[in-house]
Write a protein that holds these residues in place. Structure first.
Motif, PDB file in Angstrom:
ATOM      1  N   LYS A  19      -1.975   1.591  -1.920  1.00 12.89           N
ATOM      2  CA  LYS A  19      -2.688   2.482  -2.830  1.00 12.89           C
ATOM      3  C   LYS A  19      -2.239   2.238  -4.270  1.00 12.89           C
ATOM      4  CE  LYS A  19      -3.991   7.340  -2.907  1.00 12.89           C
ATOM      5  NZ  LYS A  19      -3.716   8.646  -2.306  1.00 12.89           N
ATOM      6  N   TYR A  20      -0.940   2.060  -4.462  1.00 15.67           N
ATOM      7  CA  TYR A  20      -0.375   1.811  -5.791  1.00 15.67           C
ATOM      8  C   TYR A  20      -0.885   0.491  -6.362  1.00 15.67           C
ATOM      9  CZ  TYR A  20       3.250   0.983  -9.322  1.00 15.67           C
ATOM     10  OH  TYR A  20       3.923   0.718 -10.488  1.00 15.67           O
ATOM     11  N   ARG A  21      -0.892  -0.538  -5.538  1.00 22.35           N
ATOM     12  CA  ARG A  21      -1.361  -1.856  -5.998  1.00 22.35           C
ATOM     13  C   ARG A  21      -2.863  -1.847  -6.276  1.00 22.35           C
ATOM     14  NH1 ARG A  21       1.614  -5.596  -7.904  1.00 22.35           N
ATOM     15  NH2 ARG A  21       0.465  -7.212  -6.864  1.00 22.35           N
ATOM     16  N   SER A  23      -4.664   0.580  -7.319  1.00 20.60           N
ATOM     17  CA  SER A  23      -4.970   1.336  -8.528  1.00 20.60           C
ATOM     18  C   SER A  23      -4.542   0.618  -9.795  1.00 20.60           C
ATOM     19  CB  SER A  23      -4.284   2.702  -8.476  1.00 20.60           C
ATOM     20  OG  SER A  23      -2.883   2.546  -8.629  1.00 20.60           O
ATOM     21  N   GLY A  24      -4.031  -0.572  -9.677  1.00 24.13           N
ATOM     22  CA  GLY A  24      -3.571  -1.314 -10.850  1.00 24.13           C
ATOM     23  C   GLY A  24      -2.200  -0.852 -11.303  1.00 24.13           C
ATOM     24  N   ASN A  25      -1.340  -0.532 -10.353  1.00 22.88           N
ATOM     25  CA  ASN A  25       0.037  -0.098 -10.609  1.00 22.88           C
ATOM     26  C   ASN A  25       0.094   1.199 -11.420  1.00 22.88           C
ATOM     27  OD1 ASN A  25       0.768  -2.378  -9.227  1.00 22.88           O
ATOM     28  ND2 ASN A  25       1.278  -3.556 -11.046  1.00 22.88           N
ATOM     29  N   ASP A  26      -0.818   2.112 -11.139  1.00 24.64           N
ATOM     30  CA  ASP A  26      -0.844   3.413 -11.802  1.00 24.64           C
ATOM     31  C   ASP A  26      -0.088   4.412 -10.939  1.00 24.64           C
ATOM     32  OD1 ASP A  26      -1.411   5.651 -13.300  1.00 24.64           O
ATOM     33  OD2 ASP A  26      -3.451   5.869 -12.516  1.00 24.64           O
ATOM     34  N   PRO A  27       1.055   4.934 -11.407  1.00 23.52           N
ATOM     35  CA  PRO A  27       1.825   5.865 -10.580  1.00 23.52           C
ATOM     36  C   PRO A  27       1.087   7.180 -10.313  1.00 23.52           C
ATOM     37  CG  PRO A  27       2.839   5.596 -12.743  1.00 23.52           C
ATOM     38  CD  PRO A  27       1.706   4.620 -12.653  1.00 23.52           C
ATOM     39  N   GLN A  28       0.119   7.542 -11.147  1.00 28.87           N
ATOM     40  CA  GLN A  28      -0.643   8.777 -10.930  1.00 28.87           C
ATOM     41  C   GLN A  28      -1.502   8.705  -9.667  1.00 28.87           C
ATOM     42  OE1 GLN A  28      -0.434  11.674 -12.613  1.00 28.87           O
ATOM     43  NE2 GLN A  28       1.280  10.697 -13.673  1.00 28.87           N
ATOM     44  N   SER A  29      -1.774   7.489  -9.192  1.00 24.98           N
ATOM     45  CA  SER A  29      -2.598   7.343  -7.987  1.00 24.98           C
ATOM     46  C   SER A  29      -1.890   7.876  -6.748  1.00 24.98           C
ATOM     47  CB  SER A  29      -2.972   5.878  -7.778  1.00 24.98           C
ATOM     48  OG  SER A  29      -1.812   5.117  -7.466  1.00 24.98           O
ATOM     49  N   ARG A  31      -0.067  10.687  -6.682  1.00 24.91           N
ATOM     50  CA  ARG A  31       0.092  12.145  -6.747  1.00 24.91           C
ATOM     51  C   ARG A  31      -0.816  12.823  -5.725  1.00 24.91           C
ATOM     52  NH1 ARG A  31       2.941  14.137 -10.761  1.00 24.91           N
ATOM     53  NH2 ARG A  31       1.875  16.130 -10.725  1.00 24.91           N
TER      54      ARG A  31
END
Length: 92
Positions: A19-21, A23-29, A31
Motif C-alpha cells: 500500500k505504501y509503495r 501510493s508513491g511512498n506517501d505515509p498518509q496512505s 492512516r
C-alpha cells in the motif's frame, strides 16, 4: 522487525508495504480513516450532490411516514366515532 514490534502477521506487514509503495511512498496512505468523513471543503461536486440526495430522500421518507401516521390516526378516530354512534344506550 515490524512483525515483532507491532505483533502482527507477516502478511499484514507486507500489505502495508504494498500500500505504501503503491501510493508513491506517501505515509498518509497507511492512516486508518475508517469512520472519518472528508472535510466539507474537500468535497467534490459529486460528493455534494450525493449528500444532498441523501438528505432529500430522508426528508421524503419522513414526510411519507408523517402522512401515513396522520391517516392512521384519522382512521382510528373515525372508527371510534362510528362505534360510539352504533352503541346507543338502551333503557331498562
Amino acid at each position: 522487525w515490524a512483525v515483532g514490534k507491532y505483533h502482527v502477521s507477516y502478511q499484514q506487514v507486507y500489505g502495508w508495504y504494498q500500500k505504501y509503495r503503491k501510493s508513491g511512498n506517501d505515509p498518509q496512505s497507511l492512516r486508518d480513516r475508517r469512520g472519518k468523513a472528508k472535510p466539507k471543503e474537500a468535497w467534490t461536486e459529486v460528493d455534494r450532490l450525493k449528500a444532498e440526495n441523501r438528505l432529500l430522500k430522508a426528508q421524503l421518507l419522513r414526510k411519507e411516514m408523517e402522512d401515513a401516521y396522520s391517516k392512521k390516526v384519522m382512521e382510528i378516530r373515525n372508527r371510534e366515532a362510528n362505534d360510539s354512534s352504533n352503541n346507543k344506550l338502551s333503557k331498562n
